[in-house]
Design an enzyme around this catalytic site. Structure first.
Site, PDB file in Angstrom:
ATOM      1  N   GLY A   8      34.226  38.197  19.761  1.00  0.00           N
ATOM      2  CA  GLY A   8      33.067  37.408  20.353  1.00  0.00           C
ATOM      3  C   GLY A   8      33.114  35.887  20.590  1.00  0.00           C
ATOM      4  O   GLY A   8      31.916  35.383  20.466  1.00  0.00           O
ATOM      5  N   ASP A  25      49.804  34.394  20.490  1.00  0.00           N
ATOM      6  CA  ASP A  25      50.488  35.189  21.615  1.00  0.00           C
ATOM      7  C   ASP A  25      51.410  34.232  22.519  1.00  0.00           C
ATOM      8  O   ASP A  25      50.629  32.891  22.555  1.00  0.00           O
ATOM      9  CB  ASP A  25      49.230  35.592  22.553  1.00  0.00           C
ATOM     10  CG  ASP A  25      48.356  36.509  21.902  1.00  0.00           C
ATOM     11  OD1 ASP A  25      48.678  37.324  20.841  1.00  0.00           O
ATOM     12  OD2 ASP A  25      47.288  36.858  22.521  1.00  0.00           O
ATOM     13  N   GLU A  76      51.623  34.028  25.333  1.00  0.00           N
ATOM     14  CA  GLU A  76      50.638  33.541  26.897  1.00  0.00           C
ATOM     15  C   GLU A  76      49.880  32.399  26.387  1.00  0.00           C
ATOM     16  O   GLU A  76      49.413  31.780  27.395  1.00  0.00           O
ATOM     17  CB  GLU A  76      49.722  34.774  27.091  1.00  0.00           C
ATOM     18  CG  GLU A  76      50.422  35.847  27.901  1.00  0.00           C
ATOM     19  CD  GLU A  76      50.834  37.046  26.636  1.00  0.00           C
ATOM     20  OE1 GLU A  76      51.178  36.614  25.604  1.00  0.00           O
ATOM     21  OE2 GLU A  76      50.568  38.219  27.171  1.00  0.00           O
ATOM     22  N   LYS A  89      42.525  34.612   3.808  1.00  0.00           N
ATOM     23  CA  LYS A  89      43.881  34.147   3.973  1.00  0.00           C
ATOM     24  C   LYS A  89      44.571  34.359   5.553  1.00  0.00           C
ATOM     25  O   LYS A  89      44.885  33.424   6.100  1.00  0.00           O
ATOM     26  CB  LYS A  89      44.816  34.979   3.361  1.00  0.00           C
ATOM     27  CG  LYS A  89      46.509  34.504   3.390  1.00  0.00           C
ATOM     28  CD  LYS A  89      46.746  33.395   2.468  1.00  0.00           C
ATOM     29  CE  LYS A  89      46.917  33.757   1.141  1.00  0.00           C
ATOM     30  NZ  LYS A  89      47.333  32.768   0.118  1.00  0.00           N
ATOM     31  N   GLY A 113      31.530  52.121  41.256  1.00  0.00           N
ATOM     32  CA  GLY A 113      32.740  52.674  41.116  1.00  0.00           C
ATOM     33  C   GLY A 113      33.381  52.565  42.303  1.00  0.00           C
ATOM     34  O   GLY A 113      32.969  52.285  43.693  1.00  0.00           O
ATOM     35  N   CYS A 135      25.392  50.094  44.281  1.00  0.00           N
ATOM     36  CA  CYS A 135      26.505  49.998  44.972  1.00  0.00           C
ATOM     37  C   CYS A 135      27.033  51.599  45.380  1.00  0.00           C
ATOM     38  O   CYS A 135      26.536  52.132  46.139  1.00  0.00           O
ATOM     39  CB  CYS A 135      27.545  49.049  44.447  1.00  0.00           C
ATOM     40  SG  CYS A 135      28.614  48.409  45.601  1.00  0.00           S
ATOM     41  N   MET A 194      24.261  53.672  45.323  1.00  0.00           N
ATOM     42  CA  MET A 194      23.462  53.779  46.564  1.00  0.00           C
ATOM     43  C   MET A 194      24.206  54.704  47.618  1.00  0.00           C
ATOM     44  O   MET A 194      23.374  55.348  48.304  1.00  0.00           O
ATOM     45  CB  MET A 194      23.236  52.514  46.895  1.00  0.00           C
ATOM     46  CG  MET A 194      22.492  52.225  48.301  1.00  0.00           C
ATOM     47  SD  MET A 194      23.779  52.009  49.620  1.00  0.00           S
ATOM     48  CE  MET A 194      22.750  51.248  50.793  1.00  0.00           C
ATOM     49  N   ARG A 220      33.527  47.477  49.603  1.00  0.00           N
ATOM     50  CA  ARG A 220      34.183  47.571  50.842  1.00  0.00           C
ATOM     51  C   ARG A 220      33.662  48.247  51.971  1.00  0.00           C
ATOM     52  O   ARG A 220      33.602  47.965  53.252  1.00  0.00           O
ATOM     53  CB  ARG A 220      35.575  48.298  50.809  1.00  0.00           C
ATOM     54  CG  ARG A 220      36.838  47.308  50.393  1.00  0.00           C
ATOM     55  CD  ARG A 220      37.988  48.053  50.273  1.00  0.00           C
ATOM     56  NE  ARG A 220      38.870  47.056  49.643  1.00  0.00           N
ATOM     57  CZ  ARG A 220      39.150  47.237  48.373  1.00  0.00           C
ATOM     58  NH1 ARG A 220      38.575  48.429  47.788  1.00  0.00           N
ATOM     59  NH2 ARG A 220      39.774  46.374  47.725  1.00  0.00           N
ATOM     60  N   HIS A 260      24.549  44.194  43.543  1.00  0.00           N
ATOM     61  CA  HIS A 260      24.602  44.421  42.381  1.00  0.00           C
ATOM     62  C   HIS A 260      23.646  43.569  41.644  1.00  0.00           C
ATOM     63  O   HIS A 260      23.865  42.470  41.410  1.00  0.00           O
ATOM     64  CB  HIS A 260      25.951  44.183  41.638  1.00  0.00           C
ATOM     65  CG  HIS A 260      27.249  45.005  42.002  1.00  0.00           C
ATOM     66  ND1 HIS A 260      27.507  46.116  41.081  1.00  0.00           N
ATOM     67  CD2 HIS A 260      28.013  44.955  43.005  1.00  0.00           C
ATOM     68  CE1 HIS A 260      28.537  46.587  41.785  1.00  0.00           C
ATOM     69  NE2 HIS A 260      28.784  46.121  42.918  1.00  0.00           N
ATOM     70  N   GLU A 300      22.519  43.585  38.755  1.00  0.00           N
ATOM     71  CA  GLU A 300      22.652  43.551  37.318  1.00  0.00           C
ATOM     72  C   GLU A 300      23.459  42.241  37.161  1.00  0.00           C
ATOM     73  O   GLU A 300      23.450  41.594  35.924  1.00  0.00           O
ATOM     74  CB  GLU A 300      23.656  44.565  36.694  1.00  0.00           C
ATOM     75  CG  GLU A 300      25.108  44.760  37.083  1.00  0.00           C
ATOM     76  CD  GLU A 300      25.118  45.529  38.278  1.00  0.00           C
ATOM     77  OE1 GLU A 300      24.265  45.610  39.183  1.00  0.00           O
ATOM     78  OE2 GLU A 300      26.399  45.881  38.789  1.00  0.00           O
TER      79      GLU A 300
HETATM   80  N1  GLN Z   1      33.726  52.063  46.160  1.00  0.00           N
HETATM   81  C1  GLN Z   1      32.534  51.609  47.037  1.00  0.00           C
HETATM   82  C2  GLN Z   1      33.129  50.447  48.170  1.00  0.00           C
HETATM   83  O1  GLN Z   1      34.011  49.857  48.164  1.00  0.00           O
HETATM   84  C3  GLN Z   1      31.467  50.707  46.101  1.00  0.00           C
HETATM   85  C4  GLN Z   1      32.108  49.768  45.201  1.00  0.00           C
HETATM   86  C5  GLN Z   1      30.996  49.388  44.144  1.00  0.00           C
HETATM   87  O2  GLN Z   1      30.476  50.303  43.590  1.00  0.00           O
HETATM   88  N2  GLN Z   1      31.054  48.133  43.574  1.00  0.00           N
HETATM   89  O3  GLN Z   1      32.210  50.273  48.916  1.00  0.00           O
END
Ligand code: GLN
Length: 534
Positions: free
Chosen positions: A18, A150, A152, A191, A355, A382, A385, A463, A508, A510
Site C-alpha cells: 500500500g 529487485d 529493476e 527481522k 473493456g 465506455c 455504453m 478506439r 470514464h 470514474e
Molecule cells: N473497446 C472499446 C473501444 O476501444 C471500449 C474501450 C473501453 O471500454 N475503455 O472503443
C-alpha cells in the site's frame, strides 16, 4: 517555503503493502497544513506505459486529464488529494530508457558512452526534479514502484541516493516494510524489516522514517527495537495496521505524527495539527451507514483491482447516499439467457463495465437487455455504453446482427465503428481517444440535471465510437444522444428518458470521482438504485 522539498517512498520485503495509499495520505496531510503538493510514481517495468498491459498484470489503467495511461496508484493520488495528475506524474523504466536512447540517436551526448550511471540515473533525477522546478509545489512526493532488492529498482535507488546527497535536508526517505505475524509462535517479527533497511543501506540510503505494515498492533518495545536496529528515531517508526477502509489511513498516520515527523526532519516548523474536517465527516458518514445498496458489476476481469476507480466511485457515492456499498462481480462471460434472471435479480443497480475485445461482450449485452426491460438502474461505461447501443439496435431497432466493428468487422450494422481518419493508423499504439474532451449536454436531458451544467470535461480511453449514421433511428425509438463533443459531433452519452436510470457514457466518469468531490453521475445512479426494485 523557500525551495521545493522531496519525499521518496520505497517499499521492502513484499509488494502490495500500500505504498500508493501511504503516498496519498502523506499528500493529504501536507495539503491539510496548507502546502501545495504533487505525487508522482516511477514504475520499474520496461513498458512505456501500462496502456498495453492486461489488467490481470497490474490492475486498472488509470487515465490522466492530459491523456496519459498510467498506474492505478495515480487514481489514489487524485481521489485522496483532489489534485490533477498529468503525464509528468507517471514514469516507467521504459520511458526513461526511451528518452535516453532518443537523445543518444540525436547526438545529444556528443559521442559519450551511454551508461546506467550516470545517464539513466540523471534522466530519473531530471524527471523527479521536473515537477519541483515548475515552482508550483512545496512538496513533490515520489513513489518508487516494486520492491527494494529487485534488479529493476537499482537505478532508482541510486538516483534517490544522489538526490538525497544533493538536497540535504530538503529530501526525506520513507521506507515501507512488512512485519509478519507468526501464528504458531504468536509473535510479530521485525527481522524482515531489519533486512530491508540493510538493503537500503547497501544502496547508500538511510531511511528517515519507517512505516511498518502489520496485521497486529506493535507495542512500544517492538518499535524501539526497530528504531535501534535501523538507526531511526522512535517517533519515526510508524505502524500501519490493517484498517476497515483505505480512507482511514490518513487519520491513522496523522494520529501517529507522520506529517509532523516529516516536517521536523526537514527543519520546517510543525505548528498545530490540522482538523481534517470534511475528510472526517466523510468517514463518519461511511461508518454510520448500515443499510446496503447492492450493485452488480458486469465485466470480464474477475480481479478486484481491474475496475478500481469504478469500485471507489461507487463507494464514494454510496457513502454520500448514506448507504454501505455491496458490490457483486458478475462475470459476463458466463451469463446466458437461462441464468440471467438468477444472476441479476438481487441487484439494485447494474454497471456495465469497460473493456476491450470480444470476450464477455454477449453477456454484457444480455445484462443490458435485462436492465432495460426490467427497469433496473443501469450505468454503462465506455464499452458498457457501446453494449447499450448494440442491444438497443438489435432488440428495439430490429438490426439483428448489429455490433461494434471491434467485435465483428463484417457486421451489416456497425452501430459502433472506428472513425474514417483512424482507419489508416497501424498498430495498437496511438489510435485511441485518450484524456479529457468537452461534452455538451442536451437541454432537458437527465444528465444535464444530474451535472447541473451544460458543458463538462470527462476522460476517454477507447478506439471506437457510436456511428452517427444511425443516430436519428435511435432518437426516434427512445434512446437519446444527450452528450456530444462540440468539436467533432461524436456521441458521448446516451440515455433512455422513459427508464428509471439508463445512462451510458463513452467516457470514464470514474476517473474523476474523489473522496471530497464524489462524481454526480455515480451519486445519481446510487440515489436511484437505493430506492430498490419497488
Ligand atoms: N473497446 C472499446 C473501444 O476501444 C471500449 C474501450 C473501453 O471500454 N475503455 O472503443
Amino acid at each position: 517555503m523557500s525551495s521545493t522539498k522531496y519525499i521518496f517512498v520505497t517499499g521492502g520485503v513484499v509488494s502490495s503493502l500500500g505504498k500508493g495509499i501511504i503516498s496519498s495520505s502523506i499528500g493529504k496531510l501536507l495539503q491539510a497544513r496548507g502546502y501545495k503538493i504533487t505525487i508522482q510514481k516511477f514504475d520499474p517495468y520496461i513498458n512505456i506505459d501500462p496502456g498495453t498491459l492486461n489488467p490481470y498484470e497490474h490492475g486498472e489503467c488509470y487515465v490522466t486529464i492530459d491523456g496519459m495511461e498510467t498506474d492505478l496508484d495515480l487514481g489514489h493520488y487524485e481521489r485522496f488529494t483532489g489534485i490533477q495528475t498529468t503525464r509528468a506524474n507517471s514514469m516507467t523504466t521504459g520511458r526513461i530508457y526511451k528518452s535516453v536512447i532518443d537523445k543518444e540517436r540525436r547526438g545529444d551526448y556528443l559521442g559519450k558512452t551511454i551508461q546506467v550511471v550516470p545517464h539513466i540515473t540523471d534522466e530519473i533525477k531530471r524527471n523527479v526534479r521536473y515537477l519541483g522546478e515548475t515552482g508550483d509545489y512545496d512538496f513533490v512526493i515520489t513513489e518508487i514502484g516494486g520492491t527494494i532488492g529487485d534488479i529493476e529498482s537499482a537505478p532508482f535507488l541510486e538516483a534517490i541516493r544522489q538526490l538525497k546527497w544533493e538536497l540535504g535536508r530538503d529530501a526525506v526517505s520513507i521506507h515501507l516494510t512488512y512485519v509478519p505475524y507468526l501464528r504458531a509462535a504468536d509473535e510479530l517479527k521485525t527481522k524482515p524489516t531489519q533486512h530491508s533497511v540493510k538493503e537500503m543501506l547497501s544502496n547508500g540510503i538511510q531511511p528517515d522514517i519507517l512505516i511498518l505494515r502489520t496485521e497486529k498492533h506493535l507495542d512500544d518495545a517492538m518499535r524501539s527495537k526497530v528504531a535501534g536496529f535501523c538507526n531511526v528515531d522512535l517517533e519515526c517508526v510508524i505502524q500501519s495496521e490493517d484498517l476497515p477502509s483505505i480512507y482511514e489511513v490518513p487519520v491513522n498516520m496523522q494520529r501517529q505524527g507522520l506529517d509532523a515527523a516529516i516536517l521536523r526532519k526537514m527543519g520546517i516548523p510543525v505548528g498545530e495539527t490540522p482538523q481534517l474536517g470534511p475528510w472526517k465527516k466523510f468517514l463518519e458518514l461511511r461508518n454510520a451507514a448500515t443499510e446496503e445498496v447492492h450493485i452488480g458489476m458486469v465485466g470480464k476481469y474477475d480481479l478486484q483491482d481491474a475496475y478500481k476507480s469504478i469500485n471507489e466511485s461507487l463507494s464514494h457515492a454510496a457513502t454520500y447516499n448514506n448507504r454501505k456499498i455491496k458490490i457483486t462481480f458478475i462475470n459476463s462471460e458466463f451469463l446466458t439467457p437461462e441464468n440471467l434472471e438468477e444472476q441479476l435479480c438481487g441487484q439494485d443497480g447494474l454497471v456495465i463495465c469497460p473493456g476491450f475485445g470480444q470476450r464477455g461482450t454477449e453477456g454484457k449485452i444480455l445484462a443490458t437487455e435485462y436492465a432495460r426491460t426490467h427497469n433496473v438502474p443501469c450505468l454503462g461505461i465506455c464499452l458498457g455504453m457501446q453494449m447499450m447501443v448494440i442491444e438497443f439496435a438489435r432488440n428495439v431497432l430490429g438490426l439483428t446482427d448489429a455490433n461494434s466493428s471491434e467485435m465483428n468487422p463484417d457486421t451489416q450494422y456497425p452501430v459502433i465503428d472506428m472513425m474514417e481518419e483512424q482507419k489508416t493508423i497501424k498498430g495498437l499504439g496511438g489510435t485511441m481517444r485518450l484524456g479529457g474532451y468537452d461534452c455538451e449536454l442536451r437541454e432537458g436531458s437527465r444528465v444535464r440535471t444530474i451535472y447541473g451544467k451544460d458543458c463538462i470535461v470527462e476522460r476517454h480511453r477507447h478506439r471506437y465510437e457510436m456511428n452517427s449514421r444511425y443516430t436519428p433511428d435511435f432518437e426516434a425509438a427512445g434512446m437519446h444522444c444527450v452528450g456530444t463533443n462540440p468539436q467533432t459531433g461524436l456521441a458521448e452519452i446516451v440515455e433512455i428518458p422513459s427508464h428509471r436510470f439508463f445512462i451510458g457514457t463513452q467516457f470514464h466518469p470514474e476517473y474523476q470521482s474523489t473522496v471530497l468531490h464524489p462524481h454526480p453521475l455515480f451519486l445519481a445512479f446510487i440515489e436511484e438504485a437505493k430506492k430498490g426494485n419497488a
